[in-house]
Design a protein around this motif. Sequence first.
Motif: not given
Length: 71
Positions: A7-9, A27-28, A30-37
């Motif tokens: 995935i990284n290359n 694994q979906n 990340g920090p964006h999920r914490n903001r959503d939650r």
Amino acid sequence: MTDSKNINNPVGQGGGQRKKLSRAERQNNGPHRNRDRQSAADQKAELVRKMREKAAAAEGAGQASDDTAES
């Protein structure tokens, strides 16, 4: 030319054009999920507060009408 399908290359990306994803982000989780939650929790708290206010107002109105009926 590499044959890596990591995935990284990814093949055809030439390397460095795609952000390296951390394990949590892959694994979906990340920090964006914490903001959503957090925003979802804020919305839920606001909804619960409004429902409690409505219930208290309805209970207060119900008691007021009961008091007038008894008089």
